[in-house]
Design a protein around this motif. Sequence first.
Motif, PDB file in Angstrom:
ATOM      1  N   VAL A 112      54.746  20.599  57.722  1.00 54.67           N
ATOM      2  CA  VAL A 112      55.303  21.717  58.492  1.00 54.67           C
ATOM      3  C   VAL A 112      56.279  21.214  59.555  1.00 54.67           C
ATOM      4  O   VAL A 112      57.388  21.742  59.710  1.00 54.67           O
ATOM      5  CB  VAL A 112      54.173  22.544  59.143  1.00 54.67           C
ATOM      6  CG1 VAL A 112      54.753  23.565  60.121  1.00 54.67           C
ATOM      7  CG2 VAL A 112      53.339  23.247  58.078  1.00 54.67           C
ATOM      8  N   ASN A 144      59.768  20.551  58.716  1.00 50.46           N
ATOM      9  CA  ASN A 144      60.529  21.735  58.299  1.00 50.46           C
ATOM     10  C   ASN A 144      60.828  22.708  59.442  1.00 50.46           C
ATOM     11  O   ASN A 144      61.473  23.728  59.218  1.00 50.46           O
ATOM     12  CB  ASN A 144      59.777  22.481  57.195  1.00 50.46           C
ATOM     13  CG  ASN A 144      59.967  21.840  55.839  1.00 50.46           C
ATOM     14  OD1 ASN A 144      60.965  22.078  55.165  1.00 50.46           O
ATOM     15  ND2 ASN A 144      59.006  21.016  55.445  1.00 50.46           N
ATOM     16  N   ILE A 145      60.358  22.402  60.660  1.00 54.05           N
ATOM     17  CA  ILE A 145      60.547  23.330  61.781  1.00 54.05           C
ATOM     18  C   ILE A 145      62.030  23.594  62.047  1.00 54.05           C
ATOM     19  O   ILE A 145      62.474  24.750  62.089  1.00 54.05           O
ATOM     20  CB  ILE A 145      59.852  22.806  63.047  1.00 54.05           C
ATOM     21  CG1 ILE A 145      58.327  22.855  62.870  1.00 54.05           C
ATOM     22  CG2 ILE A 145      60.274  23.621  64.265  1.00 54.05           C
ATOM     23  CD1 ILE A 145      57.555  22.252  64.031  1.00 54.05           C
ATOM     24  N   ARG A 154      64.077  24.840  58.719  1.00 56.70           N
ATOM     25  CA  ARG A 154      63.809  26.228  58.330  1.00 56.70           C
ATOM     26  C   ARG A 154      63.925  27.202  59.507  1.00 56.70           C
ATOM     27  O   ARG A 154      63.707  28.396  59.320  1.00 56.70           O
ATOM     28  CB  ARG A 154      62.392  26.316  57.760  1.00 56.70           C
ATOM     29  CG  ARG A 154      62.114  25.347  56.618  1.00 56.70           C
ATOM     30  CD  ARG A 154      62.450  25.930  55.291  1.00 56.70           C
ATOM     31  NE  ARG A 154      62.161  24.982  54.212  1.00 56.70           N
ATOM     32  CZ  ARG A 154      62.239  25.276  52.925  1.00 56.70           C
ATOM     33  NH1 ARG A 154      62.577  26.509  52.569  1.00 56.70           N
ATOM     34  NH2 ARG A 154      61.975  24.369  52.001  1.00 56.70           N
ATOM     35  N   LEU A 175      61.963  27.663  62.095  1.00 55.20           N
ATOM     36  CA  LEU A 175      60.696  28.371  62.254  1.00 55.20           C
ATOM     37  C   LEU A 175      60.510  28.821  63.701  1.00 55.20           C
ATOM     38  O   LEU A 175      60.723  28.034  64.627  1.00 55.20           O
ATOM     39  CB  LEU A 175      59.525  27.471  61.846  1.00 55.20           C
ATOM     40  CG  LEU A 175      59.513  26.971  60.400  1.00 55.20           C
ATOM     41  CD1 LEU A 175      58.283  26.102  60.169  1.00 55.20           C
ATOM     42  CD2 LEU A 175      59.532  28.125  59.412  1.00 55.20           C
ATOM     43  N   PRO A 176      60.110  30.065  63.931  1.00 56.22           N
ATOM     44  CA  PRO A 176      59.867  30.525  65.303  1.00 56.22           C
ATOM     45  C   PRO A 176      58.683  29.812  65.933  1.00 56.22           C
ATOM     46  O   PRO A 176      57.690  29.517  65.256  1.00 56.22           O
ATOM     47  CB  PRO A 176      59.598  32.021  65.127  1.00 56.22           C
ATOM     48  CG  PRO A 176      59.185  32.187  63.704  1.00 56.22           C
ATOM     49  CD  PRO A 176      59.904  31.127  62.933  1.00 56.22           C
ATOM     50  N   LEU A 205      55.071  30.937  65.502  1.00 55.11           N
ATOM     51  CA  LEU A 205      54.454  30.774  64.191  1.00 55.11           C
ATOM     52  C   LEU A 205      53.709  29.445  64.070  1.00 55.11           C
ATOM     53  O   LEU A 205      52.734  29.337  63.331  1.00 55.11           O
ATOM     54  CB  LEU A 205      55.525  30.866  63.100  1.00 55.11           C
ATOM     55  CG  LEU A 205      55.084  30.646  61.649  1.00 55.11           C
ATOM     56  CD1 LEU A 205      54.110  31.731  61.202  1.00 55.11           C
ATOM     57  CD2 LEU A 205      56.290  30.608  60.714  1.00 55.11           C
ATOM     58  N   VAL A 232      50.844  26.860  58.058  1.00 59.39           N
ATOM     59  CA  VAL A 232      52.075  27.629  58.162  1.00 59.39           C
ATOM     60  C   VAL A 232      52.844  27.517  56.847  1.00 59.39           C
ATOM     61  O   VAL A 232      53.119  26.410  56.370  1.00 59.39           O
ATOM     62  CB  VAL A 232      52.960  27.115  59.312  1.00 59.39           C
ATOM     63  CG1 VAL A 232      54.287  27.877  59.348  1.00 59.39           C
ATOM     64  CG2 VAL A 232      52.236  27.241  60.644  1.00 59.39           C
ATOM     65  N   ASP A 233      53.145  28.657  56.260  1.00 59.28           N
ATOM     66  CA  ASP A 233      54.022  28.698  55.094  1.00 59.28           C
ATOM     67  C   ASP A 233      55.449  28.627  55.613  1.00 59.28           C
ATOM     68  O   ASP A 233      56.015  29.633  56.036  1.00 59.28           O
ATOM     69  CB  ASP A 233      53.775  29.991  54.302  1.00 59.28           C
ATOM     70  CG  ASP A 233      54.779  30.205  53.176  1.00 59.28           C
ATOM     71  OD1 ASP A 233      55.607  29.305  52.935  1.00 59.28           O
ATOM     72  OD2 ASP A 233      54.737  31.289  52.556  1.00 59.28           O
ATOM     73  N   TYR A 234      56.026  27.421  55.611  1.00 55.57           N
ATOM     74  CA  TYR A 234      57.350  27.258  56.186  1.00 55.57           C
ATOM     75  C   TYR A 234      58.443  27.855  55.302  1.00 55.57           C
ATOM     76  O   TYR A 234      59.561  28.099  55.764  1.00 55.57           O
ATOM     77  CB  TYR A 234      57.645  25.777  56.475  1.00 55.57           C
ATOM     78  CG  TYR A 234      57.480  24.859  55.295  1.00 55.57           C
ATOM     79  CD1 TYR A 234      58.463  24.752  54.314  1.00 55.57           C
ATOM     80  CD2 TYR A 234      56.334  24.079  55.154  1.00 55.57           C
ATOM     81  CE1 TYR A 234      58.309  23.903  53.231  1.00 55.57           C
ATOM     82  CE2 TYR A 234      56.179  23.231  54.080  1.00 55.57           C
ATOM     83  CZ  TYR A 234      57.164  23.147  53.121  1.00 55.57           C
ATOM     84  OH  TYR A 234      57.005  22.305  52.045  1.00 55.57           O
ATOM     85  N   LYS A 287      57.740  31.690  56.060  1.00 55.73           N
ATOM     86  CA  LYS A 287      57.675  31.897  57.512  1.00 55.73           C
ATOM     87  C   LYS A 287      56.537  32.843  57.900  1.00 55.73           C
ATOM     88  O   LYS A 287      56.728  33.864  58.577  1.00 55.73           O
ATOM     89  CB  LYS A 287      59.021  32.408  58.043  1.00 55.73           C
ATOM     90  CG  LYS A 287      60.158  31.413  57.866  1.00 55.73           C
ATOM     91  CD  LYS A 287      61.443  31.890  58.509  1.00 55.73           C
ATOM     92  CE  LYS A 287      62.541  30.849  58.335  1.00 55.73           C
ATOM     93  NZ  LYS A 287      63.811  31.260  58.986  1.00 55.73           N
ATOM     94  N   LYS A 288      55.332  32.455  57.489  1.00 55.44           N
ATOM     95  CA  LYS A 288      54.131  33.220  57.803  1.00 55.44           C
ATOM     96  C   LYS A 288      52.913  32.320  57.599  1.00 55.44           C
ATOM     97  O   LYS A 288      53.024  31.256  56.969  1.00 55.44           O
ATOM     98  CB  LYS A 288      54.031  34.447  56.912  1.00 55.44           C
ATOM     99  CG  LYS A 288      53.963  34.109  55.421  1.00 55.44           C
ATOM    100  CD  LYS A 288      53.956  35.349  54.542  1.00 55.44           C
ATOM    101  CE  LYS A 288      53.890  34.963  53.066  1.00 55.44           C
ATOM    102  NZ  LYS A 288      53.903  36.161  52.190  1.00 55.44           N
TER     103      LYS A 288
END
Length: 206
Positions: free
Chosen positions: A109, A112-113, A116, A118-119, A122, A151-153, A156-157
């Motif tokens: 994860v 990938n922050i 992707r 990612l907020p 999340l 976290v599904d990067y 996004k959930k």
Amino acid sequence: MKVFIFSLFFTFAINPCLLAQEKFDPVAWQAPYSLSLDDWGIERFPIPIDFAPKIPYKGVEDVRFTTGWSKPESDEYWSYAFLWYVEGQQAPDAKTVENNLAMYFDGLVNRNIEKRALPKELIKKTRAHFKKLYKPEGQDESTFTGTIHMVDYMGKKPIVLHATVHLKKCAGIDHTIIFHQFSPQERIAPIWTKLNGLWESFRCSE
């Protein structure tokens, strides 16, 4: 000069997995076992793993992706498997499996922050829960089942992966096989027939 030498030493001291990555050739590497290659996406890389260097193994990770692994509309989304071919006679317990996979998916994860976007709200620590089966499956030395809350990067959930981990040793080889299967689908779903068939295809080298 002393500062330069210290900096150089420090760089190599904290990045042994980078050296392993540079030396490892996934194309030239010949697996000392047989695992199906048909209808799977394939990736191989060395252990220590660059994104999870604290996992205390040395060896190779051999990944098999389903064709729908990265497709949210697919029943195969986030369904895949990887085999760790690691040095020595390893005997992990359920807690070790939990710790290793929590580090693994946290690292996956984290890498990938930014890529992707990612907020921040999340991002949560991965939680892994496993138990060792009283009776191992098939020819396993040990079998563990559990879940990965992560976290599904890609989507996004948050996501929960159902997981099975198989431990096997091959005669005459000072390595341990640790085979991992993951899917957000329950174990009664058709995808598990495919994942289990992959493990059934495994053979030690003769």
